[in-house]
Design a protein around this motif. Structure first.
Motif, short mmCIF file in Angstrom:
data_model
loop_
_atom_site.label_atom_id
_atom_site.label_comp_id
_atom_site.label_asym_id
_atom_site.label_seq_id
_atom_site.Cartn_x
_atom_site.Cartn_y
_atom_site.Cartn_z
N ILE A 173 56.77 33.89 84.18
CA ILE A 173 56.96 33.52 82.81
C ILE A 173 56.28 32.39 82.06
O ILE A 173 56.53 31.86 81.96
CB ILE A 173 58.25 34.01 81.82
N PRO A 174 55.42 33.10 81.18
CA PRO A 174 54.32 32.16 80.46
C PRO A 174 55.01 30.80 79.28
O PRO A 174 54.63 31.10 78.17
CB PRO A 174 53.29 32.65 80.70
N LEU A 175 56.25 30.23 80.05
CA LEU A 175 56.48 29.41 79.00
C LEU A 175 56.21 27.79 78.87
O LEU A 175 55.15 27.74 78.72
CB LEU A 175 57.90 29.08 79.26
N GLN A 176 55.92 28.11 77.12
CA GLN A 176 55.73 26.85 76.83
C GLN A 176 57.22 25.87 75.63
O GLN A 176 57.69 26.51 75.49
CB GLN A 176 54.52 27.18 75.24
N ILE A 177 56.36 24.76 75.61
CA ILE A 177 57.04 23.89 75.02
C ILE A 177 56.40 23.24 74.17
O ILE A 177 56.43 22.05 74.35
CB ILE A 177 58.53 23.27 76.54
N GLN A 178 57.87 23.48 73.55
CA GLN A 178 57.21 22.75 71.75
C GLN A 178 58.11 21.83 71.37
O GLN A 178 59.61 21.99 70.88
CB GLN A 178 57.02 23.38 70.50
N TYR A 179 57.86 19.86 71.21
CA TYR A 179 58.65 19.50 70.43
C TYR A 179 57.98 19.25 68.81
O TYR A 179 57.02 18.68 68.57
CB TYR A 179 58.70 17.62 71.44
N THR A 180 59.13 19.35 68.25
CA THR A 180 59.26 19.55 66.74
C THR A 180 59.71 17.86 65.79
O THR A 180 60.72 18.11 66.43
CB THR A 180 59.17 20.24 65.45
N LEU A 181 58.53 16.73 65.63
CA LEU A 181 59.25 15.57 65.69
C LEU A 181 58.55 14.49 63.55
O LEU A 181 57.82 14.79 63.31
CB LEU A 181 58.61 14.22 66.36
N PRO A 182 59.49 13.85 62.89
CA PRO A 182 59.54 13.21 62.29
C PRO A 182 57.77 12.02 62.16
O PRO A 182 58.24 11.70 63.76
CB PRO A 182 61.02 12.54 61.91
N VAL A 183 57.48 12.06 61.60
CA VAL A 183 56.40 11.03 62.09
C VAL A 183 55.61 10.39 60.69
O VAL A 183 56.37 10.86 59.16
CB VAL A 183 54.83 12.05 62.06
N GLU A 184 54.74 8.90 60.67
CA GLU A 184 54.42 8.50 59.38
C GLU A 184 52.81 8.15 59.52
O GLU A 184 52.62 9.40 60.75
CB GLU A 184 55.08 7.04 59.50
N ALA A 213 53.97 16.61 58.95
CA ALA A 213 53.51 15.60 58.25
C ALA A 213 54.08 15.73 56.59
O ALA A 213 52.91 16.25 55.75
CB ALA A 213 52.13 16.10 58.23
N PHE A 214 55.16 15.70 56.13
CA PHE A 214 55.66 15.27 54.95
C PHE A 214 56.90 14.66 55.46
O PHE A 214 57.67 14.43 55.97
CB PHE A 214 55.59 16.61 54.21
N ASP A 215 57.46 14.54 54.39
CA ASP A 215 58.81 13.66 53.57
C ASP A 215 58.71 11.90 54.38
O ASP A 215 59.10 11.70 55.19
CB ASP A 215 59.82 14.34 54.42
N TYR A 216 57.70 11.41 54.39
CA TYR A 216 57.26 9.60 54.19
C TYR A 216 58.59 9.06 53.93
O TYR A 216 58.83 8.89 52.31
CB TYR A 216 55.73 9.89 54.09
N TYR A 217 58.83 8.18 54.87
CA TYR A 217 59.82 6.89 54.10
C TYR A 217 59.49 5.91 53.77
O TYR A 217 60.03 5.21 53.21
CB TYR A 217 61.14 6.50 55.14
N ALA A 230 47.83 13.70 56.72
CA ALA A 230 48.46 14.28 58.06
C ALA A 230 47.69 13.97 59.14
O ALA A 230 47.77 13.72 60.22
CB ALA A 230 48.35 15.78 57.43
N ILE A 231 46.12 13.27 58.68
CA ILE A 231 45.51 13.55 59.56
C ILE A 231 45.31 11.82 60.34
O ILE A 231 45.57 11.78 61.23
CB ILE A 231 44.16 13.60 59.03
N ASN A 232 45.88 10.92 59.55
CA ASN A 232 46.19 9.24 60.14
C ASN A 232 47.10 9.98 60.81
O ASN A 232 47.46 8.94 61.97
CB ASN A 232 46.38 8.54 58.64
N ALA A 233 48.52 10.37 60.62
CA ALA A 233 49.38 10.51 61.30
C ALA A 233 49.08 11.06 62.79
O ALA A 233 49.21 10.35 63.99
CB ALA A 233 50.60 11.28 60.97
N ALA A 234 48.43 12.65 62.85
CA ALA A 234 47.67 12.70 64.13
C ALA A 234 47.18 12.31 64.77
O ALA A 234 47.01 11.70 65.97
CB ALA A 234 47.32 14.04 63.71
N THR A 235 46.08 11.13 63.88
CA THR A 235 45.34 10.64 64.82
C THR A 235 46.80 8.96 65.94
O THR A 235 45.89 8.67 66.99
CB THR A 235 44.42 9.61 63.70
#
Length: 335
Positions: A173-184, A213-217, A230-235
């Motif tokens: 099974i070609p399993l992929q794992i993704q983590y979704t995390l808050p970011v600034e 890439a939203f709800d920045y505190y 979003a680009i700044n956060a990804a970089t």
């Protein structure tokens, strides 16, 4: 039920490996709010209306705090197989789904399965059952709120992921794992980094790191424009990933990244965190240029202009737009 290392429940016996189809290398898969059921169009109806073919289903949670059993949204009326027929219809259209575990409510209340269940083998069996019941090849783990600081839950989750990956490999099974995390804009906070550092320590391979890439505190973060934010956060996240996944090349690290946008006015309600269609196009261009793996939005039910001026709605963006404008823009990324 506790299982020996590498063991699985009988219900988790995998189907033929040919039944497990990997996602496209670049995919737009908006979150679909399952907790709005039955008062929301089905996956198939949404796909037919919007043109979207891939969805991230939010969320799988423990039946109650302390439980090792999964339901959609901790609801006994929505067991794991609740979407079976709908997913089959979606696949007939050429689509697929990514089941997502956790989310803010579960992570805050203790019903995220790795926080709730203390038996690593049983958590792995749960993951395996999701894969075999739904026939999926990617699992998404949305870790936020209290789950970001639950070190025992973080370790259990990654140990269970490692067991599940070994099981998937043994069964083709070609399993992929993704983590979704808050970011600034400066990237992940230390507790978000710790989730990924634990994955490395527990030998859990991570395919995708999806930044919200939203709800920045931090006050005023959206004033640069939510696309550029979003680009700044990804970089910034890319730099952090290099210190965690030390054997990966810069190109491989970009390909690990994914971005979630919130169409329109987000939950901060400050007036300066508004993601417009121009922001979405900015992120698409960035994603294509850097070969990131996934774009998504929170959530597809918000992709309409039915409540202009309203912030943080589950069912509309709060800005003037045509239905599916964001999906039409971001959907070009799939391929």
């Amino acid at each position: 039920m506790a299982l020996p290392l590498g063991g699985i429940a009988a219900s988790a016996t995998p189907a033929s490996a040919a039944a497990y189809t990997p996602l496209p290398p670049h995919v737009y898969a908006p979150y679909y709010e399952t907790y709005l059921a039955p008062n929301t169009p089905s996956l198939t109806a949404t796909a037919q209306a919007s043109g979207v073919r891939y969805f991230t289903l939010a969320f799988l949670q423990a039946a109650k705090k302390g439980s090792c059993s999964l339901d959609w949204n901790s609801s006994s009326t929505m067991p794991l197989d609740y979407y079976d027929a709908d997913i089959a219809s979606l696949r007939a259209l050429g689509g697929d789904v990514i089941p997502s575990f956790g989310g803010y409510s579960a992570d805050h209340s203790g019903t995220e399965i790795a926080d709730s269940c203390t038996d690593v083998s049983q958590i792995a069996a749960d993951y395996e059952q999701v894969i075999t019941t739904l026939g999926v090849t990617r699992l998404d783990f949305d870790v936020e709120s209290n789950s970001l600081n639950n070190t025992a839950g973080i370790a259990r989750r990654n140990q269970a992921i490692a067991l599940t990956e070994a099981w998937a490999a043994a069964n083709g099974i070609p399993l992929q794992i993704q983590y979704t995390l808050p970011v600034e804009q400066y990237g992940l906070d230390p507790n978000g980094e710790s989730v990924l550092q634990s994955a490395v320590a527990q030998h859990a391979a991570v395919t995708s790191v999806n930044i919200m890439a939203f709800d920045y505190y931090i006050s005023g973060e959206g004033t640069v424009g939510m696309g550029q934010a979003a680009i700044n956060a990804a970089t910034s996240t890319h730099t952090q990933l290099a210190s965690i996944f030390t054997t990966a090349s810069a190109a491989q690290l970009w390909n690990m990244e994914a971005v979630t946008l919130m169409p329109g006015i987000d939950d901060k309600k400050t007036g300066n965190e508004v993601t417009n269609l121009t922001d979405a196009q900015t992120v698409v261009s960035f994603a294509q240029a850097n070969n990131i793996n996934l774009l998504t939005i929170w959530a597809v039910q918000r992709d309409n202009g039915g409540c202009v001026g309203k912030a943080g709605s589950n069912t509309c963006s709060g800005i003037a737009q045509n239905s599916w404008d964001f999906s039409n823009t971001l959907g070009a990324f799939t391929g």
